[in-house]
Scaffold this motif. Structure first.
Motif, PDB file in Angstrom:
ATOM      1  N   VAL A 167      48.920  34.392  52.212  1.00 12.53           N
ATOM      2  CA  VAL A 167      50.272  34.946  52.258  1.00 12.53           C
ATOM      3  C   VAL A 167      50.612  35.289  53.702  1.00 12.53           C
ATOM      4  CG1 VAL A 167      50.100  35.898  49.923  1.00 12.53           C
ATOM      5  CG2 VAL A 167      49.524  37.327  51.899  1.00 12.53           C
ATOM      6  N   SER A 168      51.872  35.417  53.951  1.00  9.19           N
ATOM      7  CA  SER A 168      52.330  35.872  55.257  1.00  9.19           C
ATOM      8  C   SER A 168      52.348  37.395  55.270  1.00  9.19           C
ATOM      9  CB  SER A 168      53.725  35.334  55.554  1.00  9.19           C
ATOM     10  OG  SER A 168      53.725  33.924  55.599  1.00  9.19           O
ATOM     11  N   GLU A 169      52.184  37.955  56.431  1.00 12.55           N
ATOM     12  CA  GLU A 169      52.264  39.400  56.560  1.00 12.55           C
ATOM     13  C   GLU A 169      53.636  39.862  56.083  1.00 12.55           C
ATOM     14  OE1 GLU A 169      51.699  40.811  60.557  1.00 12.55           O
ATOM     15  OE2 GLU A 169      50.877  42.709  59.862  1.00 12.55           O
ATOM     16  N   GLY A 170      53.625  40.894  55.220  1.00 20.14           N
ATOM     17  CA  GLY A 170      54.868  41.395  54.673  1.00 20.14           C
ATOM     18  C   GLY A 170      55.246  40.794  53.331  1.00 20.14           C
ATOM     19  N   ALA A 171      54.564  39.727  52.955  1.00 21.89           N
ATOM     20  CA  ALA A 171      54.871  39.078  51.679  1.00 21.89           C
ATOM     21  C   ALA A 171      54.132  39.752  50.530  1.00 21.89           C
ATOM     22  CB  ALA A 171      54.495  37.590  51.742  1.00 21.89           C
ATOM     23  N   LEU A 172      54.576  39.426  49.314  1.00 24.46           N
ATOM     24  CA  LEU A 172      53.939  39.955  48.107  1.00 24.46           C
ATOM     25  C   LEU A 172      52.548  39.346  47.930  1.00 24.46           C
ATOM     26  CD1 LEU A 172      54.110  41.399  45.267  1.00 24.46           C
ATOM     27  CD2 LEU A 172      54.985  39.200  44.414  1.00 24.46           C
ATOM     28  N   VAL A 173      51.615  40.199  47.547  1.00 23.19           N
ATOM     29  CA  VAL A 173      50.272  39.740  47.204  1.00 23.19           C
ATOM     30  C   VAL A 173      50.124  39.782  45.687  1.00 23.19           C
ATOM     31  CG1 VAL A 173      47.803  40.206  47.363  1.00 23.19           C
ATOM     32  CG2 VAL A 173      49.283  40.595  49.349  1.00 23.19           C
ATOM     33  N   LEU A 174      49.654  38.675  45.122  1.00 19.22           N
ATOM     34  CA  LEU A 174      49.383  38.621  43.688  1.00 19.22           C
ATOM     35  C   LEU A 174      48.042  37.927  43.485  1.00 19.22           C
ATOM     36  CD1 LEU A 174      49.993  38.797  40.659  1.00 19.22           C
ATOM     37  CD2 LEU A 174      51.306  36.661  40.887  1.00 19.22           C
ATOM     38  N   LEU A 175      47.083  38.668  42.966  1.00 18.74           N
ATOM     39  CA  LEU A 175      45.763  38.112  42.669  1.00 18.74           C
ATOM     40  C   LEU A 175      45.557  38.230  41.166  1.00 18.74           C
ATOM     41  CD1 LEU A 175      43.642  39.706  45.551  1.00 18.74           C
ATOM     42  CD2 LEU A 175      44.993  37.608  45.567  1.00 18.74           C
ATOM     43  N   ARG A 176      45.174  37.113  40.566  1.00 18.43           N
ATOM     44  CA  ARG A 176      45.152  37.043  39.097  1.00 18.43           C
ATOM     45  C   ARG A 176      43.760  37.289  38.519  1.00 18.43           C
ATOM     46  NH1 ARG A 176      49.967  34.728  37.408  1.00 18.43           N
ATOM     47  NH2 ARG A 176      51.156  33.727  39.104  1.00 18.43           N
ATOM     48  N   CYS A 177      43.755  37.977  37.382  1.00 18.44           N
ATOM     49  CA  CYS A 177      42.509  38.267  36.681  1.00 18.44           C
ATOM     50  C   CYS A 177      42.785  38.267  35.183  1.00 18.44           C
ATOM     51  CB  CYS A 177      41.964  39.625  37.104  1.00 18.44           C
ATOM     52  SG  CYS A 177      40.503  40.170  36.175  1.00 18.44           S
ATOM     53  N   ASN A 178      41.996  37.516  34.457  1.00 16.73           N
ATOM     54  CA  ASN A 178      42.085  37.499  33.000  1.00 16.73           C
ATOM     55  C   ASN A 178      40.709  37.751  32.399  1.00 16.73           C
ATOM     56  OD1 ASN A 178      44.450  35.503  33.869  1.00 16.73           O
ATOM     57  ND2 ASN A 178      44.907  36.333  31.846  1.00 16.73           N
ATOM     58  N   TYR A 179      40.689  38.480  31.309  1.00 18.31           N
ATOM     59  CA  TYR A 179      39.417  38.754  30.645  1.00 18.31           C
ATOM     60  C   TYR A 179      39.403  38.091  29.276  1.00 18.31           C
ATOM     61  CZ  TYR A 179      42.156  42.255  28.094  1.00 18.31           C
ATOM     62  OH  TYR A 179      43.094  42.877  27.325  1.00 18.31           O
ATOM     63  N   SER A 180      38.218  37.954  28.742  1.00 19.06           N
ATOM     64  CA  SER A 180      38.070  37.269  27.466  1.00 19.06           C
ATOM     65  C   SER A 180      37.452  38.208  26.456  1.00 19.06           C
ATOM     66  CB  SER A 180      37.179  36.038  27.614  1.00 19.06           C
ATOM     67  OG  SER A 180      35.888  36.420  28.000  1.00 19.06           O
ATOM     68  N   SER A 181      38.282  38.881  25.727  1.00 21.68           N
ATOM     69  CA  SER A 181      37.770  39.752  24.673  1.00 21.68           C
ATOM     70  C   SER A 181      38.935  40.232  23.831  1.00 21.68           C
ATOM     71  CB  SER A 181      37.039  40.951  25.256  1.00 21.68           C
ATOM     72  OG  SER A 181      36.675  41.856  24.228  1.00 21.68           O
ATOM     73  N   SER A 182      38.694  40.356  22.551  1.00 23.71           N
ATOM     74  CA  SER A 182      39.728  40.901  21.671  1.00 23.71           C
ATOM     75  C   SER A 182      39.773  42.417  21.780  1.00 23.71           C
ATOM     76  CB  SER A 182      39.460  40.491  20.223  1.00 23.71           C
ATOM     77  OG  SER A 182      38.187  40.950  19.805  1.00 23.71           O
ATOM     78  N   VAL A 183      38.692  42.952  22.260  1.00 22.76           N
ATOM     79  CA  VAL A 183      38.618  44.399  22.490  1.00 22.76           C
ATOM     80  C   VAL A 183      38.825  44.642  23.975  1.00 22.76           C
ATOM     81  CG1 VAL A 183      37.182  46.457  22.363  1.00 22.76           C
ATOM     82  CG2 VAL A 183      37.020  44.683  20.588  1.00 22.76           C
ATOM     83  N   PRO A 184      39.854  45.360  24.351  1.00 18.44           N
ATOM     84  CA  PRO A 184      40.103  45.567  25.781  1.00 18.44           C
ATOM     85  C   PRO A 184      38.922  46.231  26.460  1.00 18.44           C
ATOM     86  CG  PRO A 184      41.988  46.253  24.479  1.00 18.44           C
ATOM     87  CD  PRO A 184      40.881  45.990  23.518  1.00 18.44           C
ATOM     88  N   PRO A 185      38.486  45.645  27.546  1.00 17.63           N
ATOM     89  CA  PRO A 185      37.379  46.249  28.292  1.00 17.63           C
ATOM     90  C   PRO A 185      37.903  47.281  29.271  1.00 17.63           C
ATOM     91  CG  PRO A 185      38.027  44.209  29.323  1.00 17.63           C
ATOM     92  CD  PRO A 185      38.941  44.385  28.140  1.00 17.63           C
ATOM     93  N   TYR A 186      37.010  47.872  30.021  1.00 18.26           N
ATOM     94  CA  TYR A 186      37.405  48.654  31.171  1.00 18.26           C
ATOM     95  C   TYR A 186      37.504  47.689  32.334  1.00 18.26           C
ATOM     96  CZ  TYR A 186      36.001  52.409  28.088  1.00 18.26           C
ATOM     97  OH  TYR A 186      35.886  53.243  27.008  1.00 18.26           O
ATOM     98  N   LEU A 187      38.504  47.840  33.180  1.00 15.28           N
ATOM     99  CA  LEU A 187      38.827  46.847  34.192  1.00 15.28           C
ATOM    100  C   LEU A 187      38.862  47.463  35.578  1.00 15.28           C
ATOM    101  CD1 LEU A 187      41.611  45.544  31.934  1.00 15.28           C
ATOM    102  CD2 LEU A 187      39.863  43.987  32.805  1.00 15.28           C
ATOM    103  N   PHE A 188      38.376  46.705  36.541  1.00 12.55           N
ATOM    104  CA  PHE A 188      38.257  47.193  37.908  1.00 12.55           C
ATOM    105  C   PHE A 188      38.680  46.096  38.887  1.00 12.55           C
ATOM    106  CE2 PHE A 188      35.426  50.767  36.752  1.00 12.55           C
ATOM    107  CZ  PHE A 188      34.978  50.341  35.518  1.00 12.55           C
ATOM    108  N   TRP A 189      39.190  46.546  40.026  1.00 18.15           N
ATOM    109  CA  TRP A 189      39.361  45.669  41.176  1.00 18.15           C
ATOM    110  C   TRP A 189      38.606  46.275  42.349  1.00 18.15           C
ATOM    111  CZ3 TRP A 189      41.087  40.872  42.028  1.00 18.15           C
ATOM    112  CH2 TRP A 189      41.919  40.261  41.072  1.00 18.15           C
ATOM    113  N   TYR A 190      37.806  45.403  42.994  1.00 15.23           N
ATOM    114  CA  TYR A 190      37.056  45.806  44.175  1.00 15.23           C
ATOM    115  C   TYR A 190      37.445  44.906  45.344  1.00 15.23           C
ATOM    116  CZ  TYR A 190      33.802  48.620  41.391  1.00 15.23           C
ATOM    117  OH  TYR A 190      33.231  49.574  40.572  1.00 15.23           O
ATOM    118  N   VAL A 191      37.306  45.452  46.560  1.00 20.03           N
ATOM    119  CA  VAL A 191      37.520  44.669  47.772  1.00 20.03           C
ATOM    120  C   VAL A 191      36.219  44.660  48.573  1.00 20.03           C
ATOM    121  CG1 VAL A 191      38.391  46.652  49.077  1.00 20.03           C
ATOM    122  CG2 VAL A 191      38.945  44.346  49.844  1.00 20.03           C
TER     123      VAL A 191
END
Lengths: 116, 112
Positions: B13-37
């Motif tokens: 992306v360019s500086e100043g632009a929107l950042v969108l990083l995608r994540c999908n999980y596979s479970s019928s039961v919602p898990p606990y979800l995290f993002w790390y850098v």
């Protein structure tokens, strides 16, 4: 906040020798610690779960005799790579979960191991 | 098998632009979800997490993520990218154990 200290940050060792990596929780007690391995430009692969006062639980495919884990206190877990070989060269990262804190995983800064 | 998928190993992306990083999980039961850098040769820093409650989670450094059960997604966004955001980002989940399962990671590049 919770801090995990991992030492050393970098180590170079000769093939056939053993290397010990320490993971310390500095301001909290951690009943459970985790050890990960990360290859260049790849994700983290869980190697083992370390529980204070008991044997570690290793993931499938991880040699427990090569990667010795000791969690002798609530603030320290160690990973010893025994009889290291060049293929063991990697980035090793530990994380700690506070006792009673299910969702707070704090990571160490990692150890770059190079076996020559 | 329960897993987490990050679409796009590289995002630029360019500086100043929107950042969108995608994540999908596979479970019928919602898990606990995290993002790390992760910055080069460093450990992981928690950006944000979802356990229960409000589905829009705000994290550090201006990042936020929305848990969408109907889409089994937990995408990470930031309205305006900064050069210092360039790093590797990992989505992670916890299902019915205490083990974090990581996605394959997305490398974010920010151009001036």
């Amino acid at each position: 906040g919770a801090v995990v200290s991992q030492h050393p940050s970098r180590v170079i060792c000769k093939s056939g020798t053993s290397v010990k990596i320490e993971c310390r929780s500095l301001d909290f007690q951690a009943t459970t610690m985790f050890w990960y391995r990360q290859f260049p430009k790849q994700s983290l692969m869980l190697m083992a779960t370390s529980n204070e006062g008991s044997k570690a639980t290793y993931e499938q495919g991880v040699e427990k005799d090569k990667f010795l884990i000791n969690h002798a206190s609530l603030t320290l877990s160690t990973l010893t790579v025994t009889s290291a070989h060049p293929e063991d060269s990697s980035f090793y990262i530990c994380s700690a979960r506070p006792t009673g804190g299910y969702y707070g995983y704090t990571f160490g800064s990692g150890t770059r191991l190079t076996v020559v | 098998a329960q897993s987490v998928t990050q679409l796009g190993s590289h995002v630029s992306v360019s500086e100043g632009a929107l950042v969108l990083l995608r994540c999908n999980y596979s479970s019928s039961v919602p898990p606990y979800l995290f993002w790390y850098v992760q910055y080069p040769n460093q450990g992981l820093q928690l950006l944000l997490k979802y356990t229960t409650g409000a589905t829009l989670v705000k994290g550090i450094n201006g990042f936020e993520a929305e848990f969408k059960k109907s889409e089994t997604s937990f995408h990470l966004t930031k309205p305006s990218a900064h050069m210092s955001d360039a790093a590797e980002y990992f989505c992670a989940v916890i299902y019915n154990t205490d083990k974090l399962i990581f996605g394959t990671g997305t490398r974010l590049q920010v151009f001036p």
